[in-house]
Design a protein around this motif. Structure first.
Motif, PDB file in Angstrom:
ATOM      1  N   ALA A 165     -21.888  -1.355  39.651  1.00 14.82           N
ATOM      2  CA  ALA A 165     -21.990  -1.504  41.108  1.00 14.82           C
ATOM      3  C   ALA A 165     -21.314  -2.777  41.604  1.00 14.82           C
ATOM      4  O   ALA A 165     -20.697  -2.791  42.676  1.00 14.82           O
ATOM      5  CB  ALA A 165     -23.459  -1.483  41.523  1.00 14.82           C
ATOM      6  N   PHE A 166     -21.405  -3.865  40.812  1.00 15.31           N
ATOM      7  CA  PHE A 166     -20.850  -5.136  41.291  1.00 15.31           C
ATOM      8  C   PHE A 166     -19.333  -5.061  41.428  1.00 15.31           C
ATOM      9  O   PHE A 166     -18.748  -5.701  42.311  1.00 15.31           O
ATOM     10  CB  PHE A 166     -21.263  -6.294  40.372  1.00 15.31           C
ATOM     11  N   LEU A 167     -18.668  -4.257  40.584  1.00 13.31           N
ATOM     12  CA  LEU A 167     -17.219  -4.114  40.678  1.00 13.31           C
ATOM     13  C   LEU A 167     -16.822  -3.350  41.943  1.00 13.31           C
ATOM     14  O   LEU A 167     -15.863  -3.715  42.620  1.00 13.31           O
ATOM     15  CB  LEU A 167     -16.678  -3.395  39.446  1.00 13.31           C
ATOM     16  N   GLN A 168     -17.572  -2.311  42.243  1.00 16.19           N
ATOM     17  CA  GLN A 168     -17.281  -1.550  43.451  1.00 16.19           C
ATOM     18  C   GLN A 168     -17.504  -2.400  44.691  1.00 16.19           C
ATOM     19  O   GLN A 168     -16.727  -2.351  45.643  1.00 16.19           O
ATOM     20  CB  GLN A 168     -18.141  -0.293  43.502  1.00 16.19           C
ATOM     21  N   GLU A 169     -18.558  -3.214  44.676  1.00 15.07           N
ATOM     22  CA  GLU A 169     -18.829  -4.098  45.813  1.00 15.07           C
ATOM     23  C   GLU A 169     -17.712  -5.130  45.973  1.00 15.07           C
ATOM     24  O   GLU A 169     -17.286  -5.436  47.096  1.00 15.07           O
ATOM     25  CB  GLU A 169     -20.174  -4.793  45.618  1.00 15.07           C
ATOM     26  N   LEU A 170     -17.236  -5.683  44.855  1.00 14.66           N
ATOM     27  CA  LEU A 170     -16.136  -6.647  44.914  1.00 14.66           C
ATOM     28  C   LEU A 170     -14.866  -6.000  45.450  1.00 14.66           C
ATOM     29  O   LEU A 170     -14.101  -6.623  46.202  1.00 14.66           O
ATOM     30  CB  LEU A 170     -15.874  -7.227  43.524  1.00 14.66           C
ATOM     31  N   TYR A 171     -14.634  -4.755  45.047  1.00 16.68           N
ATOM     32  CA  TYR A 171     -13.442  -4.053  45.509  1.00 16.68           C
ATOM     33  C   TYR A 171     -13.506  -3.826  47.018  1.00 16.68           C
ATOM     34  O   TYR A 171     -12.508  -3.993  47.731  1.00 16.68           O
ATOM     35  CB  TYR A 171     -13.305  -2.735  44.760  1.00 16.68           C
ATOM     36  N   VAL A 172     -14.689  -3.469  47.522  1.00 18.90           N
ATOM     37  CA  VAL A 172     -14.858  -3.290  48.965  1.00 18.90           C
ATOM     38  C   VAL A 172     -14.573  -4.601  49.696  1.00 18.90           C
ATOM     39  O   VAL A 172     -13.873  -4.622  50.718  1.00 18.90           O
ATOM     40  CB  VAL A 172     -16.290  -2.807  49.282  1.00 18.90           C
ATOM     41  N   LEU A 173     -15.072  -5.723  49.149  1.00 16.86           N
ATOM     42  CA  LEU A 173     -14.823  -7.026  49.759  1.00 16.86           C
ATOM     43  C   LEU A 173     -13.341  -7.382  49.736  1.00 16.86           C
ATOM     44  O   LEU A 173     -12.799  -7.909  50.715  1.00 16.86           O
ATOM     45  CB  LEU A 173     -15.631  -8.106  49.034  1.00 16.86           C
TER      46      LEU A 173
END
Length: 315
Positions: free
Chosen positions: A142-150
């Motif tokens: 999940a943290f990678l997807q959140e970083l990608y969104v940012l």
């Protein structure tokens, strides 16, 4: 299949647990793999102190082996933010653990390790072992997807909080799961060697610099993602305090979720790394997936996940 055992994976629907179930199901010496997860059973959520319940169940049901998934957070960083540079399982590190997550993991480790050697009602012996994961990446992280969104919201720029000399270990989820499979098997075959022991999870991810690993993973999925600049500690600290003030002022009308807190910030900027081959020596562990495979698999998942996010916001 004579003497083949049934494996139960608690948290079997989780990020790491799902991969453990997948790899266990491919082993011909295993009779059956069962998953147990609070996401699948609402009544499980009503139970407290889960590790104690698991140990108690092992004793009541005469289950002889228990492998516990812990975290490097169970060791530190401490509240004094003392760094740990490339330690190992025998490195002495004192002080109170900073994060609540780490505190609960440390408590659970203690319960599991103290249960080693317990005599269940059938007269057998419970053997326990602990694996400490670190920063785990891969498909469904999940943290990678959140970083990608940012990063997409910032025109592909990926800024970072940790100083450039900060070290952290990162391990692909498939290799963490594979280590569990091997450790569980050898806990049965070499109980005298593994029982009561702690092992760090590791792979062959080349860098211990978190911001570089994150950039390599995201840019493999989207070449437009580029490494930005370091955000100074003082600036993020002020943003956290400002956010807290805004939450207090607006609490009667609106309560935004905190995006970060000071203990977590302190953990991010503190070097906490290890270097070990204990798992290789004790149960022949070698990474199942190379760095190239790990990065490719993660990138493919991120590309697929990006499709559900829609186009990036206009500049």
């Amino acid at each position: 299949m004579d003497g083949a055992r049934v494996y139960l994976v608690t948290g079997g629907c989780g990020f790491v647990g799902e991969r453990i179930v997948e790899l266990l199901s491919q082993q011909d010496y295993i009779k059956e793999v069962r998953g147990f997860d609070s996401a699948a059973r609402e009544e499980v959520e009503k139970l407290s102190t889960g590790t104690e319940n698991v140990v108690r169940a092992c004793c009541v049901l005469n289950i002889p082996y228990l492998l516990y998934t812990s975290s490097i957070a169970a060791v530190g960083p401490s509240t004094s933010c003392e760094p740990l540079l490339r330690g190992n399982e025998d490195t002495q590190y004192g002080g109170e653990v900073e994060l609540p997550y780490g505190k609960t993991k440390a408590m659970a480790e203690k319960i599991v390790l103290e249960a080693n050697g317990t005599k269940p009602s059938n007269g057998g012996t419970l053997r326990t072992c602990v694996l400490r994961a670190n920063t785990v990446y891969g498909e469904k992280a999940a943290f990678l997807q959140e970083l990608y969104v940012l990063a997409r919201a910032r025109n592909g720029v990926l800024n970072y909080l940790e100083p450039e000399d900060t070290e952290r270990n990162h391990t692909y989820v498939g290799n963490v799961a594979w280590m569990h499979v091997l450790a569980a098997r050898h806990l049965q075959l070499k109980a005298d060697l593994l029982a009561g022991q702690v092992h760090y999870c590791f792979g062959d991810t080349p860098s211990r610099k978190g911001f570089l690993v994150r950039h390599q993973l995201l840019s493999s999925a989207d070449p437009s993602v580029r490494l930005g600049s370091h955000i100074p500690y003082w600036k993020m600290w002020l943003m956290i305090q400002l956010h807290r003030i805004i939450r207090v002022i607006l609490s009667p009308f609106w309560r935004p979720q905190p995006f970060l807190n000071v203990p977590l910030l302190n953990t991010i900027v503190t070097t906490f790394s290890f270097e070990t081959d204990k798992a290789s020596r004790h149960f022949g562990y070698k990474p199942l997936f190379t760095w190239q495979e790990s990065r490719l698999r993660t990138a493919q998942w991120l590309k697929a996940a990006a499709g559900s996010l829609g186009p990036p916001p206009a500049a």
